[in-house]
Design an enzyme around this catalytic site. Sequence first.
Site, PDB file in Angstrom:
ATOM      1  N   GLY A 275       0.013   7.426  -3.982  1.00  0.00           N
ATOM      2  CA  GLY A 275      -0.644   6.134  -3.808  1.00  0.00           C
ATOM      3  C   GLY A 275      -0.252   5.576  -2.459  1.00  0.00           C
ATOM      4  O   GLY A 275      -0.978   5.656  -1.478  1.00  0.00           O
ATOM      5  N   ARG A 276       0.967   5.050  -2.409  1.00  0.00           N
ATOM      6  CA  ARG A 276       1.466   4.382  -1.205  1.00  0.00           C
ATOM      7  C   ARG A 276       1.319   5.244   0.059  1.00  0.00           C
ATOM      8  O   ARG A 276       0.943   4.743   1.111  1.00  0.00           O
ATOM      9  CB  ARG A 276       2.957   4.068  -1.415  1.00  0.00           C
ATOM     10  CG  ARG A 276       3.564   3.198  -0.349  1.00  0.00           C
ATOM     11  CD  ARG A 276       5.085   3.086  -0.557  1.00  0.00           C
ATOM     12  NE  ARG A 276       5.484   2.944  -1.917  1.00  0.00           N
ATOM     13  CZ  ARG A 276       5.784   1.784  -2.513  1.00  0.00           C
ATOM     14  NH1 ARG A 276       5.737   0.676  -1.830  1.00  0.00           N
ATOM     15  NH2 ARG A 276       6.160   1.748  -3.777  1.00  0.00           N
ATOM     16  N   TYR A 316      10.310  -7.651  -4.985  1.00  0.00           N
ATOM     17  CA  TYR A 316      11.298  -6.561  -4.796  1.00  0.00           C
ATOM     18  C   TYR A 316      12.224  -6.812  -3.624  1.00  0.00           C
ATOM     19  O   TYR A 316      12.948  -5.913  -3.217  1.00  0.00           O
ATOM     20  CB  TYR A 316      10.594  -5.230  -4.521  1.00  0.00           C
ATOM     21  CG  TYR A 316       9.428  -4.889  -5.408  1.00  0.00           C
ATOM     22  CD1 TYR A 316       9.606  -4.608  -6.764  1.00  0.00           C
ATOM     23  CD2 TYR A 316       8.141  -4.805  -4.887  1.00  0.00           C
ATOM     24  CE1 TYR A 316       8.532  -4.266  -7.564  1.00  0.00           C
ATOM     25  CE2 TYR A 316       7.062  -4.459  -5.686  1.00  0.00           C
ATOM     26  CZ  TYR A 316       7.270  -4.198  -7.020  1.00  0.00           C
ATOM     27  OH  TYR A 316       6.206  -3.870  -7.803  1.00  0.00           O
ATOM     28  N   CYS A 342       4.754 -23.279  -3.928  1.00  0.00           N
ATOM     29  CA  CYS A 342       5.896 -24.124  -4.268  1.00  0.00           C
ATOM     30  C   CYS A 342       7.007 -23.360  -4.978  1.00  0.00           C
ATOM     31  O   CYS A 342       7.280 -23.600  -6.160  1.00  0.00           O
ATOM     32  CB  CYS A 342       5.418 -25.284  -5.124  1.00  0.00           C
ATOM     33  SG  CYS A 342       4.096 -26.162  -4.300  1.00  0.00           S
ATOM     34  N   GLU A 343       7.583 -22.410  -4.293  1.00  0.00           N
ATOM     35  CA  GLU A 343       8.723 -21.669  -4.832  1.00  0.00           C
ATOM     36  C   GLU A 343       9.582 -21.229  -3.656  1.00  0.00           C
ATOM     37  O   GLU A 343       9.043 -20.777  -2.640  1.00  0.00           O
ATOM     38  CB  GLU A 343       8.266 -20.392  -5.543  1.00  0.00           C
ATOM     39  CG  GLU A 343       7.447 -20.645  -6.760  1.00  0.00           C
ATOM     40  CD  GLU A 343       7.575 -19.533  -7.790  1.00  0.00           C
ATOM     41  OE1 GLU A 343       8.604 -18.819  -7.802  1.00  0.00           O
ATOM     42  OE2 GLU A 343       6.638 -19.398  -8.574  1.00  0.00           O
ATOM     43  N   TYR A 370      -0.209  -1.768  -2.658  1.00  0.00           N
ATOM     44  CA  TYR A 370       0.380  -2.776  -3.548  1.00  0.00           C
ATOM     45  C   TYR A 370       0.389  -4.163  -2.895  1.00  0.00           C
ATOM     46  O   TYR A 370       1.288  -4.958  -3.123  1.00  0.00           O
ATOM     47  CB  TYR A 370       1.794  -2.349  -3.984  1.00  0.00           C
ATOM     48  CG  TYR A 370       1.808  -0.972  -4.614  1.00  0.00           C
ATOM     49  CD1 TYR A 370       1.219  -0.748  -5.847  1.00  0.00           C
ATOM     50  CD2 TYR A 370       2.366   0.132  -3.940  1.00  0.00           C
ATOM     51  CE1 TYR A 370       1.193   0.515  -6.414  1.00  0.00           C
ATOM     52  CE2 TYR A 370       2.343   1.399  -4.503  1.00  0.00           C
ATOM     53  CZ  TYR A 370       1.760   1.589  -5.740  1.00  0.00           C
ATOM     54  OH  TYR A 370       1.736   2.839  -6.293  1.00  0.00           O
TER      55      TYR A 370
HETATM   56  N1  LLP Z   1       1.539   8.105 -10.673  1.00  0.00           N
HETATM   57  C1  LLP Z   1       2.027   7.242 -11.578  1.00  0.00           C
HETATM   58  C2  LLP Z   1       2.034   7.626 -12.978  1.00  0.00           C
HETATM   59  C3  LLP Z   1       2.530   5.993 -11.173  1.00  0.00           C
HETATM   60  O1  LLP Z   1       3.022   5.161 -12.075  1.00  0.00           O
HETATM   61  C4  LLP Z   1       2.505   5.653  -9.797  1.00  0.00           C
HETATM   62  C5  LLP Z   1       3.029   4.345  -9.332  1.00  0.00           C
HETATM   63  C6  LLP Z   1       1.965   6.573  -8.886  1.00  0.00           C
HETATM   64  C7  LLP Z   1       1.510   7.796  -9.345  1.00  0.00           C
HETATM   65  C8  LLP Z   1       1.877   6.292  -7.408  1.00  0.00           C
HETATM   66  O2  LLP Z   1       3.124   6.125  -6.833  1.00  0.00           O
HETATM   67  P1  LLP Z   1       3.248   5.989  -5.237  1.00  0.00           P
HETATM   68  O3  LLP Z   1       2.821   7.308  -4.624  1.00  0.00           O
HETATM   69  O4  LLP Z   1       2.374   4.893  -4.794  1.00  0.00           O
HETATM   70  O5  LLP Z   1       4.675   5.712  -5.012  1.00  0.00           O
HETATM   71  N2  LLP Z   1       4.283  -2.153  -6.989  1.00  0.00           N
HETATM   72  C9  LLP Z   1       5.333  -1.295  -6.495  1.00  0.00           C
HETATM   73  C10 LLP Z   1       5.056   0.172  -6.762  1.00  0.00           C
HETATM   74  C11 LLP Z   1       4.787   0.496  -8.207  1.00  0.00           C
HETATM   75  C12 LLP Z   1       4.456   1.921  -8.436  1.00  0.00           C
HETATM   76  C13 LLP Z   1       3.973   2.147  -9.826  1.00  0.00           C
HETATM   77  N3  LLP Z   1       3.562   3.485 -10.102  1.00  0.00           N
HETATM   78  C14 LLP Z   1       5.560  -1.595  -5.019  1.00  0.00           C
HETATM   79  O6  LLP Z   1       4.900  -2.470  -4.478  1.00  0.00           O
HETATM   80  O7  LLP Z   1       6.435  -0.991  -4.398  1.00  0.00           O
END
Ligand code: LLP
Length: 415
Positions: A275-276, A316, A342-343, A370
């Site tokens: 994802g990221r 985070y 307001c936080e 994200y």
């Molecule tokens: N697969 C599954 C089952 C997941 O739960 C996730 C992310 C991914 C793939 C993708 O992960 P990535 O490649 O993006 O690391 N909101 C948080 C990140 C939460 C990730 C949740 N799961 C942040 O802003 O850092």
Amino acid sequence: MNPFQYRNGILHLEEVSLESAAAEFGTPCYLYSKAALVSSFRSCTEAFSSRDHLVCYAVKANSNIAILNLFAKLGSGFDIVSLGELERVLKAGGDPSKIVFSGVGKREDEMIAALEAGILCFNIESESELERLEKVAGTMGKIAKISFRVNPDVDAKTHPYISTGLKENKFGIPYYDAMRLYTKASKMEHVSIAGIDCHIGSQLTEIPPFVEALEKILFLVDELAREGIPVSHIDVGGGLGIRYRDENPPEITDYAKALLEKLEGRPQKLLLEPGRFLVGNAGLLLTRIEYLKHGEQKNFAIVDCAMNDLMRPSLYDAYHEIATIREENGEPVVFEIVGPVCETGDFLGHERKLVAREGDLLAILSAGAYGMSMSSNYNSRPRAPEILVDGNKCHLVRERENLSQLMALEKIPGK
Ligand code: LLP
């Protein structure tokens, strides 16, 4: 690929001046570079090109349908976690036969929709979910393809909120129970075993936890084969980190090399759920300084975006680089960059040294992942628009929300 550059003293995304983007679309607004999105996707598929693989983009990182459409056209599959994400992928032209469905709480209606769409695989996270899916698929006269998300009990060494592969986490089935559940599933009528899966966390900056998890998964793959339960794919999840500040995440080629070495000689198709890595550094959040305020102990730059637009710093304590749009020569001052919510937790960055004046624009970098997908309407703030930049063109891919949309679903009783 870094799509940001100062040209004639003004920060540009590809060929678009962020000053002119702010004039056209207002602030705050999200901007994404198409070239950077394409480049990160290609670097991923190229790194794994020596074997049969499928990149399933984790939709939750950024679910704008223009981005999903772009990845779909590049051949991407998708990792979804809800009916909403399924609908988005289908609307964006994604191929349902390349969708994996993750998540610990799949509802019955979500299972039905995914079965109707004909997805590649359900990543099952509990025995109850397996039983529910067998029933739902049976009622529909269908066979659901499944893999178990196995919790390998590996420390991802990342922020505790985004670490998912430890046995105390809610994710996946326990490692010790995997053989029993696979055997149980193999005897069911309406599920068919396709693969095995794990995802140990997000923003990992080292390779060893990935390798350790894969080794544990491969041990199970061998044991399953001995029991006559072969799997046809191995899904290693997502989690590869990016550079926000001074992290040194592995290069995609080194990450791939480490995994490919372990998989050598194995016939299974490899699935990945990044994802990221694909979107994080392709996007920024553009904001304007409303006020400068010199408190007793600190200087504050109060900007027009807030924790509702980008929640990561508040949630985070995440670091995002903040750049001025004009290259400045003056004397920099240390500021707290804060929003209007307001936080006290509403901050975008602590102790940033900037040459800043009221009315100046700032770019909050690495906001492609994200960012918008975790935004909210807290403090009744309409969400920012999203713009996809392609060379010198700007495509508005999500309009700024307006206040009547915010209240459209609400009612005063009796009226
Ligand atoms: N697969 C599954 C089952 C997941 O739960 C996730 C992310 C991914 C793939 C993708 O992960 P990535 O490649 O993006 O690391 N909101 C948080 C990140 C939460 C990730 C949740 N799961 C942040 O802003 O850092």
